[in-house]
Design a protein around this motif. Structure first.
Motif, PDB file in Angstrom:
ATOM      1  N   GLN A 244     -67.682  44.237   9.660  1.00 36.59           N
ATOM      2  CA  GLN A 244     -67.768  45.645  10.049  1.00 36.59           C
ATOM      3  C   GLN A 244     -66.491  46.070  10.769  1.00 36.59           C
ATOM      4  O   GLN A 244     -65.984  45.355  11.618  1.00 36.59           O
ATOM      5  CB  GLN A 244     -68.963  45.855  10.985  1.00 36.59           C
ATOM      6  CG  GLN A 244     -70.278  45.926  10.238  1.00 36.59           C
ATOM      7  CD  GLN A 244     -71.412  46.448  11.115  1.00 36.59           C
ATOM      8  OE1 GLN A 244     -71.206  46.784  12.267  1.00 36.59           O
ATOM      9  NE2 GLN A 244     -72.600  46.530  10.540  1.00 36.59           N
ATOM     10  N   PHE A 245     -66.021  47.242  10.414  1.00 36.58           N
ATOM     11  CA  PHE A 245     -64.825  47.833  11.041  1.00 36.58           C
ATOM     12  C   PHE A 245     -63.576  46.973  10.844  1.00 36.58           C
ATOM     13  O   PHE A 245     -62.671  46.963  11.669  1.00 36.58           O
ATOM     14  CB  PHE A 245     -65.065  48.123  12.528  1.00 36.58           C
ATOM     15  CG  PHE A 245     -66.253  49.026  12.751  1.00 36.58           C
ATOM     16  CD1 PHE A 245     -66.171  50.384  12.449  1.00 36.58           C
ATOM     17  CD2 PHE A 245     -67.465  48.521  13.221  1.00 36.58           C
ATOM     18  CE1 PHE A 245     -67.277  51.214  12.624  1.00 36.58           C
ATOM     19  CE2 PHE A 245     -68.572  49.348  13.395  1.00 36.58           C
ATOM     20  CZ  PHE A 245     -68.471  50.698  13.094  1.00 36.58           C
ATOM     21  N   SER A 246     -63.532  46.260   9.727  1.00 42.70           N
ATOM     22  CA  SER A 246     -62.357  45.434   9.440  1.00 42.70           C
ATOM     23  C   SER A 246     -61.187  46.296   8.962  1.00 42.70           C
ATOM     24  O   SER A 246     -61.373  47.424   8.517  1.00 42.70           O
ATOM     25  CB  SER A 246     -62.707  44.382   8.384  1.00 42.70           C
ATOM     26  OG  SER A 246     -63.397  44.957   7.303  1.00 42.70           O
ATOM     27  N   ARG A 247     -59.991  45.734   9.099  1.00 42.97           N
ATOM     28  CA  ARG A 247     -58.774  46.424   8.682  1.00 42.97           C
ATOM     29  C   ARG A 247     -58.180  45.688   7.494  1.00 42.97           C
ATOM     30  O   ARG A 247     -57.972  44.469   7.566  1.00 42.97           O
ATOM     31  CB  ARG A 247     -57.747  46.458   9.824  1.00 42.97           C
ATOM     32  CG  ARG A 247     -58.085  47.439  10.921  1.00 42.97           C
ATOM     33  CD  ARG A 247     -59.059  46.879  11.935  1.00 42.97           C
ATOM     34  NE  ARG A 247     -58.532  45.748  12.683  1.00 42.97           N
ATOM     35  CZ  ARG A 247     -59.290  44.870  13.350  1.00 42.97           C
ATOM     36  NH1 ARG A 247     -60.619  44.967  13.347  1.00 42.97           N
ATOM     37  NH2 ARG A 247     -58.739  43.883  14.017  1.00 42.97           N
ATOM     38  N   PHE A 248     -57.908  46.432   6.428  1.00 46.89           N
ATOM     39  CA  PHE A 248     -57.306  45.847   5.238  1.00 46.89           C
ATOM     40  C   PHE A 248     -55.875  46.384   5.122  1.00 46.89           C
ATOM     41  O   PHE A 248     -55.671  47.574   4.897  1.00 46.89           O
ATOM     42  CB  PHE A 248     -58.134  46.205   3.996  1.00 46.89           C
ATOM     43  CG  PHE A 248     -59.269  45.240   3.740  1.00 46.89           C
ATOM     44  CD1 PHE A 248     -60.163  44.897   4.750  1.00 46.89           C
ATOM     45  CD2 PHE A 248     -59.424  44.653   2.489  1.00 46.89           C
ATOM     46  CE1 PHE A 248     -61.199  43.993   4.515  1.00 46.89           C
ATOM     47  CE2 PHE A 248     -60.452  43.750   2.243  1.00 46.89           C
ATOM     48  CZ  PHE A 248     -61.343  43.417   3.248  1.00 46.89           C
ATOM     49  N   VAL A 249     -54.938  45.479   5.301  1.00 56.39           N
ATOM     50  CA  VAL A 249     -53.524  45.852   5.259  1.00 56.39           C
ATOM     51  C   VAL A 249     -53.077  45.775   3.804  1.00 56.39           C
ATOM     52  O   VAL A 249     -52.973  44.684   3.237  1.00 56.39           O
ATOM     53  CB  VAL A 249     -52.684  44.885   6.116  1.00 56.39           C
ATOM     54  CG1 VAL A 249     -51.245  45.367   6.175  1.00 56.39           C
ATOM     55  CG2 VAL A 249     -53.285  44.711   7.504  1.00 56.39           C
ATOM     56  N   MET A 250     -52.842  46.919   3.189  1.00 55.84           N
ATOM     57  CA  MET A 250     -52.543  46.944   1.763  1.00 55.84           C
ATOM     58  C   MET A 250     -51.028  46.896   1.581  1.00 55.84           C
ATOM     59  O   MET A 250     -50.341  47.906   1.679  1.00 55.84           O
ATOM     60  CB  MET A 250     -53.151  48.186   1.131  1.00 55.84           C
ATOM     61  CG  MET A 250     -54.667  48.341   1.408  1.00 55.84           C
ATOM     62  SD  MET A 250     -55.642  46.869   0.982  1.00 55.84           S
ATOM     63  CE  MET A 250     -55.488  46.962  -0.793  1.00 55.84           C
ATOM     64  N   CYS A 251     -50.546  45.684   1.318  1.00 51.79           N
ATOM     65  CA  CYS A 251     -49.110  45.449   1.299  1.00 51.79           C
ATOM     66  C   CYS A 251     -48.581  45.264  -0.119  1.00 51.79           C
ATOM     67  O   CYS A 251     -47.520  45.751  -0.459  1.00 51.79           O
ATOM     68  CB  CYS A 251     -48.810  44.217   2.155  1.00 51.79           C
ATOM     69  SG  CYS A 251     -47.088  43.770   2.205  1.00 51.79           S
ATOM     70  N   GLY A 252     -49.310  44.537  -0.953  1.00 50.14           N
ATOM     71  CA  GLY A 252     -48.837  44.285  -2.307  1.00 50.14           C
ATOM     72  C   GLY A 252     -49.972  43.892  -3.224  1.00 50.14           C
ATOM     73  O   GLY A 252     -51.094  43.653  -2.767  1.00 50.14           O
ATOM     74  N   GLY A 253     -49.661  43.846  -4.514  1.00 49.00           N
ATOM     75  CA  GLY A 253     -50.697  43.517  -5.496  1.00 49.00           C
ATOM     76  C   GLY A 253     -50.122  42.719  -6.653  1.00 49.00           C
ATOM     77  O   GLY A 253     -50.262  43.098  -7.809  1.00 49.00           O
ATOM     78  N   ILE A 254     -49.505  41.586  -6.330  1.00 45.52           N
ATOM     79  CA  ILE A 254     -48.742  40.848  -7.350  1.00 45.52           C
ATOM     80  C   ILE A 254     -49.597  40.437  -8.555  1.00 45.52           C
ATOM     81  O   ILE A 254     -49.089  40.329  -9.659  1.00 45.52           O
ATOM     82  CB  ILE A 254     -48.007  39.627  -6.733  1.00 45.52           C
ATOM     83  CG1 ILE A 254     -46.938  39.094  -7.701  1.00 45.52           C
ATOM     84  CG2 ILE A 254     -48.979  38.532  -6.320  1.00 45.52           C
ATOM     85  CD1 ILE A 254     -46.001  38.066  -7.089  1.00 45.52           C
ATOM     86  N   SER A 255     -50.895  40.275  -8.364  1.00 41.71           N
ATOM     87  CA  SER A 255     -51.743  39.886  -9.505  1.00 41.71           C
ATOM     88  C   SER A 255     -51.805  40.992 -10.554  1.00 41.71           C
ATOM     89  O   SER A 255     -52.176  40.747 -11.700  1.00 41.71           O
ATOM     90  CB  SER A 255     -53.165  39.544  -9.039  1.00 41.71           C
ATOM     91  OG  SER A 255     -53.907  40.724  -8.771  1.00 41.71           O
ATOM     92  N   GLN A 256     -51.470  42.213 -10.173  1.00 39.97           N
ATOM     93  CA  GLN A 256     -51.599  43.345 -11.089  1.00 39.97           C
ATOM     94  C   GLN A 256     -50.259  43.885 -11.602  1.00 39.97           C
ATOM     95  O   GLN A 256     -50.212  44.653 -12.548  1.00 39.97           O
ATOM     96  CB  GLN A 256     -52.348  44.499 -10.388  1.00 39.97           C
ATOM     97  CG  GLN A 256     -53.731  44.121  -9.910  1.00 39.97           C
ATOM     98  CD  GLN A 256     -54.636  43.633 -11.021  1.00 39.97           C
ATOM     99  OE1 GLN A 256     -54.772  44.294 -12.048  1.00 39.97           O
ATOM    100  NE2 GLN A 256     -55.231  42.462 -10.850  1.00 39.97           N
ATOM    101  N   TYR A 257     -49.155  43.475 -10.958  1.00 38.61           N
ATOM    102  CA  TYR A 257     -47.866  44.096 -11.290  1.00 38.61           C
ATOM    103  C   TYR A 257     -47.490  43.956 -12.753  1.00 38.61           C
ATOM    104  O   TYR A 257     -46.891  44.847 -13.341  1.00 38.61           O
ATOM    105  CB  TYR A 257     -46.742  43.486 -10.442  1.00 38.61           C
ATOM    106  CG  TYR A 257     -46.793  43.825  -8.987  1.00 38.61           C
ATOM    107  CD1 TYR A 257     -47.507  44.914  -8.517  1.00 38.61           C
ATOM    108  CD2 TYR A 257     -46.094  43.067  -8.050  1.00 38.61           C
ATOM    109  CE1 TYR A 257     -47.539  45.218  -7.168  1.00 38.61           C
ATOM    110  CE2 TYR A 257     -46.124  43.366  -6.706  1.00 38.61           C
ATOM    111  CZ  TYR A 257     -46.851  44.440  -6.268  1.00 38.61           C
ATOM    112  OH  TYR A 257     -46.879  44.748  -4.932  1.00 38.61           O
ATOM    113  N   ASN A 258     -47.797  42.799 -13.330  1.00 39.37           N
ATOM    114  CA  ASN A 258     -47.381  42.537 -14.707  1.00 39.37           C
ATOM    115  C   ASN A 258     -48.477  42.835 -15.716  1.00 39.37           C
ATOM    116  O   ASN A 258     -48.311  42.572 -16.899  1.00 39.37           O
ATOM    117  CB  ASN A 258     -46.947  41.073 -14.843  1.00 39.37           C
ATOM    118  CG  ASN A 258     -45.629  40.828 -14.154  1.00 39.37           C
ATOM    119  OD1 ASN A 258     -44.683  41.594 -14.332  1.00 39.37           O
ATOM    120  ND2 ASN A 258     -45.557  39.780 -13.352  1.00 39.37           N
ATOM    121  N   SER A 259     -49.589  43.378 -15.211  1.00 37.28           N
ATOM    122  CA  SER A 259     -50.723  43.598 -16.095  1.00 37.28           C
ATOM    123  C   SER A 259     -50.607  44.945 -16.795  1.00 37.28           C
ATOM    124  O   SER A 259     -50.238  45.950 -16.187  1.00 37.28           O
ATOM    125  CB  SER A 259     -52.005  43.540 -15.266  1.00 37.28           C
ATOM    126  OG  SER A 259     -53.081  44.034 -16.019  1.00 37.28           O
TER     127      SER A 259
END
Lengths: 350, 350
Positions: A244-259
């Motif tokens: 609850q009330f966690s923070r998600f730091v959205m920095c990168g998405g390397i699994s999707q870059y080449n998709s």
């Protein structure tokens, strides 16, 4: 002496999926620019090291983003540590070591507004730290973790791509803040480094068959901060385990870059509401006015031995750039990936 | 006179997809509790109106959420406006109008800690507003828009399910804040209401074949605030049109509640990073300490005519509850959906 020829990596064709060797880029040899080519306010730079970062893949896509895409026929954008060969700027004199987005090439002319004098290295600091722990990846980790993640003592912090240049610094900053830190990386060697060298509490190999189960076991009190460098399935898993009330730091998405068929998180996404997750994206230069303060802190931790780093240096100059991209997207590097062009031996020392 | 029998709606079976009439729930008739059944600190309530909200679907799923799931064999959870028939609490006397999570039933015994005295209605206020604009959906809209969305004059604000109980209030709050507001709803009638009655700048019918194109045209300066009640494809579209540093108020995901294969946003999700979106989920009771201030503001806007509302009241009492769920999830209601049990005529007036 600088060479008469400038070798550069040119974008030939936008990839729809992964970068294709010999197709996406081409090498170009052209007469090197010289002091005579400089206009007022410009400097002539000799490249020492070139930074290779997952985000560079995004610069190849022709879509709205935080920077305009690299255009076909242009030199590939990249951050470098360079040495000033000649200057028509009052801000830089010949011989100065600088960092600049001067691209994948040996010699570059840059406006002084885009060039930054190298930060004074702390004890034990290396020239290559200017691209890593004291450079854009270190700063990215610092701002993402301190501004958005804000880990408190006792928090469970999970970092994906934790053996990468950004992730490894982010994970250590969370440790310094007193959190319990779980790193995710690919393969046993990286996981060993995370636990034994960086002192993380847990390191999980996402390639292991029981990874999901291990993730669950490693987060008995759920996840207070998730620092995401990968997106996709691991992000979904982190959302499933969000506190609850966690923070998600959205920095990168390397699994999707080449998709070609990019995906967001899946069924667990709805936890953003039920667990009241705050997910926030950022780009390092949103915090440009605070770089000095951040670098000072990072340099101090580095000098104190609280912050460790590894680097993977590909030798062979601009001609090895395509190989470096391959390393980057197959996870062969641990820590900061760079291509050495002139390198510290031949380049000036600080 | 209260009836001798209490009719209640019991959860018989968890649905994996949509609620199935005659299967998910069953009606139960039992002897109505009486004053003699009250323990100290309890009140006996007679239900006047029952609130029907999309979030109730989530309460049927056996998964970690912000409230425990309703158990098989239990009366379905719901918020009501009720009248105190008898009281063994010093806090409430007989005849008082209250709101309480007393469930889909005619008569209920509740601990006084869960019962709240009805808010003093402003001029033009109605008993049913205690569930709508001055109740949980109005408060949800208020906190989501003011705490997370924070629209500024000139911002483009998009609200999905804008003709719903929460969305219609959220959209009007953004108008009051000086934003340009685009509402999304299903069908022409709802869209007409949004533009002509609520004064939104644009209203888009998501069922129209050119909806995506219209969405793009309606957001030429991109989306600064997106108030999401639906999730899925419309969320993905909003992410595709997100402005830099936009705020995404994650309130609900009705498009996914009944789906067995729940989905998050898709390819546009990566804009969370490139556009630095802040997405934040919330539940109305996170702000319980600020209810009074919020209600005062909402009541004032209501009295001033700045806040308009519509309600859809299903007659027929607890026996029509299953029909009400059907209305809710097929979008037949505009504004707040309620089931009238005793109603204002028979129930006490404030």
């Amino acid at each position: 002496m600088p060479s008469d020829t400038n070798t550069s990596l040119i974008l030939s064709e936008r990839p729809s999926g992964p970068i294709v060797k010999g197709k996406t880029f081409s090498l170009k040899s052209s007469p090197a620019p010289t002091e005579a080519d400089l206009k007022d306010g410009q400097v002539l730079l000799e490249t020492l090291y070139i930074s290779f970062d997952p985000a560079m893949r995004g610069w190849l896509d022709d879509r709205r983003s935080y920077l305009p895409p690299v255009q076909i026929g242009e030199t590939m954008r990249a951050l470098t540590v360079s040495r000033v060969l000649a200057s028509k700027s009052p801000k830089f004199s010949s011989g100065t070591i600088v960092t600049a987005p001067s691209g994948i090439q040996e010699i570059a002319i840059m406006p002084d507004s885009q060039v930054e004098k190298a930060y004074d290295l702390p004890q034990g600091g290396k020239l290559t730290d200017l691209l890593g722990v004291l450079g854009s990846t270190g700063l990215t980790a610092f701002f993402g973790m301190t501004k958005i993640g804000q880990p408190k003592p006792g928090d469970t912090v999970v970092v994906s791509a934790a053996a990468g240049a950004t992730g490894s610094v982010a994970a250590q900053i969370a440790k310094i803040a007193g959190a319990r830190v779980v790193g995710i990386a690919g393969g046993e060697a990286k996981c060993r480094w995370l636990k034994e060298e960086l002192g993380l509490d847990e390191a999980l190999d996402y390639k292991a068959p029981d990874f999901k189960q291990k993730f669950k076991e490693a987060t008995p009190k759920f996840v207070d901060v998730y620092f995401d460098n990968v997106g996709g399935e691991i992000l979904d898993l982190a959302m499933a385990r969000a506190a609850q009330f966690s923070r998600f730091v959205m920095c990168g998405g390397i699994s999707q870059y080449n998709s070609e068929d990019k995906k967001g998180p899946g069924a667990s996404f709805f936890n953003v509401i039920t667990q009241r997750i705050k997910m926030q994206g950022f780009i390092v230069f949103d915090y440009i006015n605070e770089y000095d303060v951040a670098r000072k802190q990072l340099a101090q931790w580095l000098a104190e031995g609280k912050l460790k780093r590894k680097e993977t240096v590909v030798k062979g100059g601009v001609r090895s750039a395509e190989e470096a991209f391959e390393w980057l997207f197959t996870g062969r590097n641990t820590g900061k990936l760079m291509v050495e062009v002139k390198g510290a031996e031949e380049g000036a020392r600080l």
